[in-house]
Design a protein around this motif. Structure first.
Motif, PDB file in Angstrom:
ATOM      1  N   SER A 174      12.419  75.588  15.447  1.00  0.00           N
ATOM      2  CA  SER A 174      11.743  76.560  14.594  1.00  0.00           C
ATOM      3  C   SER A 174      11.679  76.007  13.179  1.00  0.00           C
ATOM      4  N   VAL A 175      10.593  76.309  12.500  1.00  0.00           N
ATOM      5  CA  VAL A 175      10.410  75.881  11.111  1.00  0.00           C
ATOM      6  C   VAL A 175      10.242  77.151  10.282  1.00  0.00           C
TER       7      VAL A 175
ATOM      8  N   TYR B  75       5.232  83.467  13.411  1.00  0.00           N
ATOM      9  CA  TYR B  75       4.780  82.997  12.101  1.00  0.00           C
ATOM     10  C   TYR B  75       4.360  81.540  12.243  1.00  0.00           C
ATOM     11  N   LEU B  76       3.156  81.202  11.745  1.00  0.00           N
ATOM     12  CA  LEU B  76       2.605  79.856  11.877  1.00  0.00           C
ATOM     13  C   LEU B  76       2.049  79.375  10.545  1.00  0.00           C
ATOM     14  N   GLY B  77       2.246  78.099  10.264  1.00  0.00           N
ATOM     15  CA  GLY B  77       1.699  77.506   9.053  1.00  0.00           C
ATOM     16  C   GLY B  77       2.078  76.050   8.947  1.00  0.00           C
ATOM     17  N   THR B  78       1.830  75.511   7.780  1.00  0.00           N
ATOM     18  CA  THR B  78       2.192  74.128   7.505  1.00  0.00           C
ATOM     19  C   THR B  78       3.668  74.079   7.124  1.00  0.00           C
ATOM     20  N   PRO B  79       4.440  73.186   7.744  1.00  0.00           N
ATOM     21  CA  PRO B  79       5.861  73.103   7.384  1.00  0.00           C
ATOM     22  C   PRO B  79       6.023  72.810   5.888  1.00  0.00           C
ATOM     23  N   GLY B  80       6.871  73.607   5.221  1.00  0.00           N
ATOM     24  CA  GLY B  80       7.155  73.400   3.804  1.00  0.00           C
ATOM     25  C   GLY B  80       8.070  72.213   3.574  1.00  0.00           C
ATOM     26  N   LYS B  81       8.741  71.767   4.618  1.00  0.00           N
ATOM     27  CA  LYS B  81       9.570  70.561   4.588  1.00  0.00           C
ATOM     28  C   LYS B  81       9.630  70.015   6.004  1.00  0.00           C
ATOM     29  N   ALA B  82      10.097  68.809   6.141  1.00  0.00           N
ATOM     30  CA  ALA B  82      10.164  68.195   7.471  1.00  0.00           C
ATOM     31  C   ALA B  82      11.047  69.041   8.386  1.00  0.00           C
ATOM     32  N   PRO B  83      10.603  69.256   9.625  1.00  0.00           N
ATOM     33  CA  PRO B  83      11.433  70.031  10.553  1.00  0.00           C
ATOM     34  C   PRO B  83      12.797  69.367  10.740  1.00  0.00           C
ATOM     35  N   ARG B  84      13.808  70.210  10.882  1.00  0.00           N
ATOM     36  CA  ARG B  84      15.148  69.678  11.136  1.00  0.00           C
ATOM     37  C   ARG B  84      15.165  69.005  12.503  1.00  0.00           C
ATOM     38  N   ARG B  85      16.117  68.152  12.687  1.00  0.00           N
ATOM     39  CA  ARG B  85      16.257  67.466  13.965  1.00  0.00           C
ATOM     40  C   ARG B  85      16.837  68.435  14.993  1.00  0.00           C
ATOM     41  N   ALA B  86      16.306  68.401  16.195  1.00  0.00           N
ATOM     42  CA  ALA B  86      16.819  69.252  17.272  1.00  0.00           C
ATOM     43  C   ALA B  86      18.256  68.866  17.575  1.00  0.00           C
ATOM     44  N   PRO B  87      19.134  69.837  17.792  1.00  0.00           N
ATOM     45  CA  PRO B  87      20.529  69.503  18.098  1.00  0.00           C
ATOM     46  C   PRO B  87      20.642  68.783  19.439  1.00  0.00           C
ATOM     47  N   GLU B  88      21.578  67.868  19.507  1.00  0.00           N
ATOM     48  CA  GLU B  88      21.841  67.154  20.759  1.00  0.00           C
ATOM     49  C   GLU B  88      22.769  68.024  21.599  1.00  0.00           C
ATOM     50  N   LEU B  89      22.275  68.535  22.694  1.00  0.00           N
ATOM     51  CA  LEU B  89      23.062  69.384  23.580  1.00  0.00           C
ATOM     52  C   LEU B  89      23.227  68.684  24.918  1.00  0.00           C
ATOM     53  N   ALA B  90      24.394  68.822  25.485  1.00  0.00           N
ATOM     54  CA  ALA B  90      24.668  68.215  26.787  1.00  0.00           C
ATOM     55  C   ALA B  90      24.210  69.169  27.887  1.00  0.00           C
ATOM     56  N   THR B  91      23.348  68.710  28.773  1.00  0.00           N
ATOM     57  CA  THR B  91      22.853  69.580  29.841  1.00  0.00           C
ATOM     58  C   THR B  91      24.000  70.079  30.721  1.00  0.00           C
ATOM     59  N   GLY B  92      25.047  69.265  30.887  1.00  0.00           N
ATOM     60  CA  GLY B  92      26.197  69.658  31.700  1.00  0.00           C
ATOM     61  C   GLY B  92      26.918  70.887  31.172  1.00  0.00           C
TER      62      GLY B  92
ATOM     63  N   LEU C 150       4.895  78.155  20.855  1.00  0.00           N
ATOM     64  CA  LEU C 150       5.791  77.509  19.895  1.00  0.00           C
ATOM     65  C   LEU C 150       5.863  76.002  20.147  1.00  0.00           C
ATOM     66  N   THR C 151       5.927  75.621  21.409  1.00  0.00           N
ATOM     67  CA  THR C 151       5.979  74.200  21.755  1.00  0.00           C
ATOM     68  C   THR C 151       4.659  73.509  21.432  1.00  0.00           C
ATOM     69  N   ALA C 152       3.555  74.172  21.747  1.00  0.00           N
ATOM     70  CA  ALA C 152       2.237  73.602  21.428  1.00  0.00           C
ATOM     71  C   ALA C 152       2.067  73.459  19.920  1.00  0.00           C
ATOM     72  N   ALA C 153       2.534  74.438  19.161  1.00  0.00           N
ATOM     73  CA  ALA C 153       2.452  74.352  17.700  1.00  0.00           C
ATOM     74  C   ALA C 153       3.237  73.139  17.210  1.00  0.00           C
ATOM     75  N   PHE C 154       4.435  72.947  17.734  1.00  0.00           N
ATOM     76  CA  PHE C 154       5.248  71.791  17.352  1.00  0.00           C
ATOM     77  C   PHE C 154       4.506  70.493  17.663  1.00  0.00           C
ATOM     78  N   ALA C 155       3.899  70.414  18.842  1.00  0.00           N
ATOM     79  CA  ALA C 155       3.152  69.215  19.230  1.00  0.00           C
ATOM     80  C   ALA C 155       1.959  68.974  18.313  1.00  0.00           C
ATOM     81  N   GLU C 156       1.395  70.049  17.765  1.00  0.00           N
ATOM     82  CA  GLU C 156       0.242  69.957  16.861  1.00  0.00           C
ATOM     83  C   GLU C 156       0.658  69.718  15.405  1.00  0.00           C
ATOM     84  N   GLY C 157       1.966  69.669  15.132  1.00  0.00           N
ATOM     85  CA  GLY C 157       2.440  69.494  13.758  1.00  0.00           C
ATOM     86  C   GLY C 157       2.408  70.779  12.947  1.00  0.00           C
TER      87      GLY C 157
END
Length: 188
Positions: free
Chosen positions: A12-13, A162-179, A122-129
């Motif tokens: 989320s941004v 809520y949709l728009g141009t990111p005001g700053k670079a999106p944070r990095r997704a947390p590394e989660l262990a699938t296990g 939300l995922t498509a928006a992320f893919a579109e920047g």
């Protein structure tokens, strides 16, 4: 962007600014919603686009709803904050579930389908920047808001995207262990 990259890295941004997504970006985002899992192909969702001056009108509607819920007058700062909520992004989508009577698809499954459509957007928006986030809260479930937006008796708001141009670079997704979240069921 590769589909798996978008699915693995979407975040989320919260800080959004102009411009709103272009028509081409919107078309891709909206088309993604239409691929959500949907028991019996009911397509129980619809989305209202709120932008431009309509955001100020939505803020006034939010304020009326908040005041109707309060036993005492809202302080000026709370009134201003409530009124400004829709100004957080240049485009807001109101996610609405249109509940239908169906012998095999209960209402809660129809809400889940709308949620799937929102997640796909939300995922498509992320893919579109495009920056995006999903909000719910008391105003999403407020009858004054539902009436002000013209919802039918069988319709419910499942949130505001809520949709728009990111005001700053999106944070990095947390590394989660699938296990930590997936395990095998050992039948007795």
């Amino acid at each position: 962007m590769d589909a798996l990259e978008a699915l693995h890295n979407r975040v989320s941004v919260g800080k959004l600014t102009d411009p709103a997504p272009s028509e081409a970006q919107r078309e891709n985002i909206f088309r993604a919603a239409l691929r959500a899992a949907d028991h019996a192909a009911l397509r129980p969702w619809r989305f209202l686009q709120v932008e431009g001056e309509a955001r100020r009108h939505l803020g006034e509607l939010f304020l009326r709803a908040a005041e109707a819920e309060s036993d005492t007058p809202l302080p000026a700062d709370k009134r201003d904050k409530t009124r400004a909520m829709p100004l957080r992004a240049p485009l807001i989508l109101v996610a609405i579930t249109c509940l239908k009577e169906h012998p095999k698809v209960p209402h809660h499954e129809q809400h889940l389908s709308t949620a799937g459509a929102v997640q796909a957007m939300l995922t498509a928006a992320f893919a579109e920047g495009v920056g995006a986030y999903w909000r719910t809260g008391p105003l999403a479930y407020n009858p004054v808001v539902a009436e002000g937006l013209g919802l039918a008796e069988n319709e419910r708001i499942d949130g505001f995207i809520y949709l728009g141009t990111p005001g700053k670079a999106p944070r990095r997704a947390p590394e989660l262990a699938t296990g930590d979240f997936f395990s095998h069921w050992n039948a007795p």
